[in-house]
Scaffold this motif. Sequence first.
Motif, PDB file in Angstrom:
ATOM      1  N   PHE A 102       2.471   4.312  -4.387  1.00 47.84           N
ATOM      2  CA  PHE A 102       3.047   5.166  -3.341  1.00 47.84           C
ATOM      3  C   PHE A 102       2.193   6.412  -3.127  1.00 47.84           C
ATOM      4  CE2 PHE A 102       5.582   8.963  -2.421  1.00 47.84           C
ATOM      5  CZ  PHE A 102       6.073   8.636  -1.167  1.00 47.84           C
ATOM      6  N   PHE A 103       1.823   7.094  -4.205  1.00 48.36           N
ATOM      7  CA  PHE A 103       1.049   8.331  -4.078  1.00 48.36           C
ATOM      8  C   PHE A 103      -0.336   8.062  -3.497  1.00 48.36           C
ATOM      9  CE2 PHE A 103       4.104  10.134  -7.178  1.00 48.36           C
ATOM     10  CZ  PHE A 103       4.412  11.302  -6.498  1.00 48.36           C
ATOM     11  N   ILE A 104      -0.982   6.988  -3.945  1.00 46.54           N
ATOM     12  CA  ILE A 104      -2.331   6.680  -3.446  1.00 46.54           C
ATOM     13  C   ILE A 104      -2.304   6.437  -1.945  1.00 46.54           C
ATOM     14  CG2 ILE A 104      -4.173   4.952  -3.477  1.00 46.54           C
ATOM     15  CD1 ILE A 104      -3.548   4.564  -6.478  1.00 46.54           C
ATOM     16  N   HIS A 105      -1.433   5.542  -1.503  1.00 45.80           N
ATOM     17  CA  HIS A 105      -1.460   5.140  -0.097  1.00 45.80           C
ATOM     18  C   HIS A 105      -0.844   6.190   0.832  1.00 45.80           C
ATOM     19  CE1 HIS A 105      -3.169   1.283  -0.986  1.00 45.80           C
ATOM     20  NE2 HIS A 105      -2.196   0.983  -1.823  1.00 45.80           N
ATOM     21  N   LEU A 159       6.729   0.126   2.479  1.00 42.43           N
ATOM     22  CA  LEU A 159       5.762  -0.707   1.763  1.00 42.43           C
ATOM     23  C   LEU A 159       6.079  -0.744   0.275  1.00 42.43           C
ATOM     24  CD1 LEU A 159       3.084  -2.235   2.601  1.00 42.43           C
ATOM     25  CD2 LEU A 159       1.879  -0.306   1.567  1.00 42.43           C
ATOM     26  N   SER A 160       6.391   0.411  -0.297  1.00 47.06           N
ATOM     27  CA  SER A 160       6.736   0.475  -1.723  1.00 47.06           C
ATOM     28  C   SER A 160       8.020  -0.290  -2.012  1.00 47.06           C
ATOM     29  CB  SER A 160       6.888   1.939  -2.162  1.00 47.06           C
ATOM     30  OG  SER A 160       5.697   2.664  -1.951  1.00 47.06           O
ATOM     31  N   SER A 161       8.992  -0.178  -1.116  1.00 47.51           N
ATOM     32  CA  SER A 161      10.259  -0.903  -1.290  1.00 47.51           C
ATOM     33  C   SER A 161      10.034  -2.411  -1.239  1.00 47.51           C
ATOM     34  CB  SER A 161      11.260  -0.483  -0.215  1.00 47.51           C
ATOM     35  OG  SER A 161      11.555   0.888  -0.308  1.00 47.51           O
ATOM     36  N   VAL A 184      -1.428  -5.854  -6.260  1.00 44.18           N
ATOM     37  CA  VAL A 184      -0.115  -6.081  -6.867  1.00 44.18           C
ATOM     38  C   VAL A 184       0.594  -7.238  -6.177  1.00 44.18           C
ATOM     39  CG1 VAL A 184       2.158  -5.064  -7.333  1.00 44.18           C
ATOM     40  CG2 VAL A 184       0.082  -3.668  -7.569  1.00 44.18           C
ATOM     41  N   VAL A 185       0.523  -7.276  -4.847  1.00 48.28           N
ATOM     42  CA  VAL A 185       1.211  -8.325  -4.083  1.00 48.28           C
ATOM     43  C   VAL A 185       0.697  -9.713  -4.450  1.00 48.28           C
ATOM     44  CG1 VAL A 185       1.529  -9.247  -1.736  1.00 48.28           C
ATOM     45  CG2 VAL A 185       1.805  -6.798  -2.165  1.00 48.28           C
ATOM     46  N   LYS A 186      -0.585  -9.823  -4.797  1.00 46.28           N
ATOM     47  CA  LYS A 186      -1.155 -11.123  -5.165  1.00 46.28           C
ATOM     48  C   LYS A 186      -0.464 -11.750  -6.374  1.00 46.28           C
ATOM     49  CE  LYS A 186      -5.810 -10.215  -3.364  1.00 46.28           C
ATOM     50  NZ  LYS A 186      -7.223  -9.915  -3.720  1.00 46.28           N
ATOM     51  N   ARG A 193       3.854 -12.820   3.118  1.00 44.97           N
ATOM     52  CA  ARG A 193       3.239 -12.537   4.422  1.00 44.97           C
ATOM     53  C   ARG A 193       3.676 -11.210   5.021  1.00 44.97           C
ATOM     54  NH1 ARG A 193       4.396 -17.980   7.617  1.00 44.97           N
ATOM     55  NH2 ARG A 193       6.294 -17.746   6.361  1.00 44.97           N
ATOM     56  N   PRO A 194       4.974 -10.827   4.908  1.00 42.97           N
ATOM     57  CA  PRO A 194       5.360  -9.515   5.459  1.00 42.97           C
ATOM     58  C   PRO A 194       4.559  -8.364   4.856  1.00 42.97           C
ATOM     59  CG  PRO A 194       7.307 -10.830   5.016  1.00 42.97           C
ATOM     60  CD  PRO A 194       6.149 -11.574   4.424  1.00 42.97           C
ATOM     61  N   ASN A 195       4.257  -8.465   3.552  1.00 42.71           N
ATOM     62  CA  ASN A 195       3.462  -7.414   2.909  1.00 42.71           C
ATOM     63  C   ASN A 195       2.049  -7.372   3.462  1.00 42.71           C
ATOM     64  OD1 ASN A 195       5.602  -8.439   0.830  1.00 42.71           O
ATOM     65  ND2 ASN A 195       5.049  -6.393   0.126  1.00 42.71           N
TER      66      ASN A 195
END
Length: 318
Positions: A102-105, A159-161, A184-186, A193-195
Amino acid sequence: MSYSNHSSPSSFILTGIPGLEDAQFWIAFPFCTMYFMAVLGNITVLLAIWMDPSLHLPMFYFLYMLAAIDLVLTTSTMPKLISIFWFRSHEIDFESCVAQMFFIHSFTIAESGLLLTMAFDRYLAICKPLHYSAILTGPTTAKLGLAAVGRGTAIIIPLSSMVANLSYCGPHVIDHSYCEHMSVVKLACGDTRPNYIYGITVATIVVGSDSVLIAVSYMLIPREVLGLSSREARLKSFSTCGSHIGVILLFYTPGLFSSYTDRWGKSVPAQLRILVADLYLLVPPMLNPLIYGMRTKQIWEWVLSLLCQKGIPSRSSP
């Protein structure tokens, strides 16, 4: 926030730089040096602007915000990255991973918005000098800074949620030095796909719109600068704009490289992609105080007075 209703791991393992594990101990030395320089440089800019009433102007307030954002970006990643390289402390809690992401993005988007605001500031200062003070008042400057941070936060909270609500299976090993969104999503099971769509859409729209507007601002400036009667004024304006453009290229180029190669650059070696991503969060915060702060006469004079007096100059009233 509770993650008990989801198949979320208690922690992840950050590999660092895949393929360079044996060299990471030595890579940490320049990384640590650059992090120290970034922290020292940005704190110096913050102190100079806060302590010196003559720097309480919109341009310097934007520099103040930029230094604060850069400190958040580097500090959210570098301590953990260095602990991975030196102490092999690869584990990170799931909650800490989501928070780091969250902080990075969010602050990366905030910095993009702030660079756009600074381009607008330079446009007004050079092209509309008579209206500058009337447009960029103290409250307006504060609102622009808050808007940049607020936009980043509003975009990255969903995005974080989404990441927090995914289910994860298999080995919980992140092939990265920090908790980058797509890395992380991988690791998630099911439909991600939504991510992917949300992430690439945000990156494209934010960078695309901000960079176009910045380019427009800096294309309008040269025409006005060339009309200045004083050669010294023209050189000063071009020098200032050149510094700003250098910072902008330094910020956007590696960011776009990391974002797009992470999704489609399968032919790009993983160690190169991740090394660029690491440097992306370290080199701009290290160089920004030098490019912006040290090239600014008032800040440089404050630093020199600090060195000569061997102490922080007392804060005087305006």
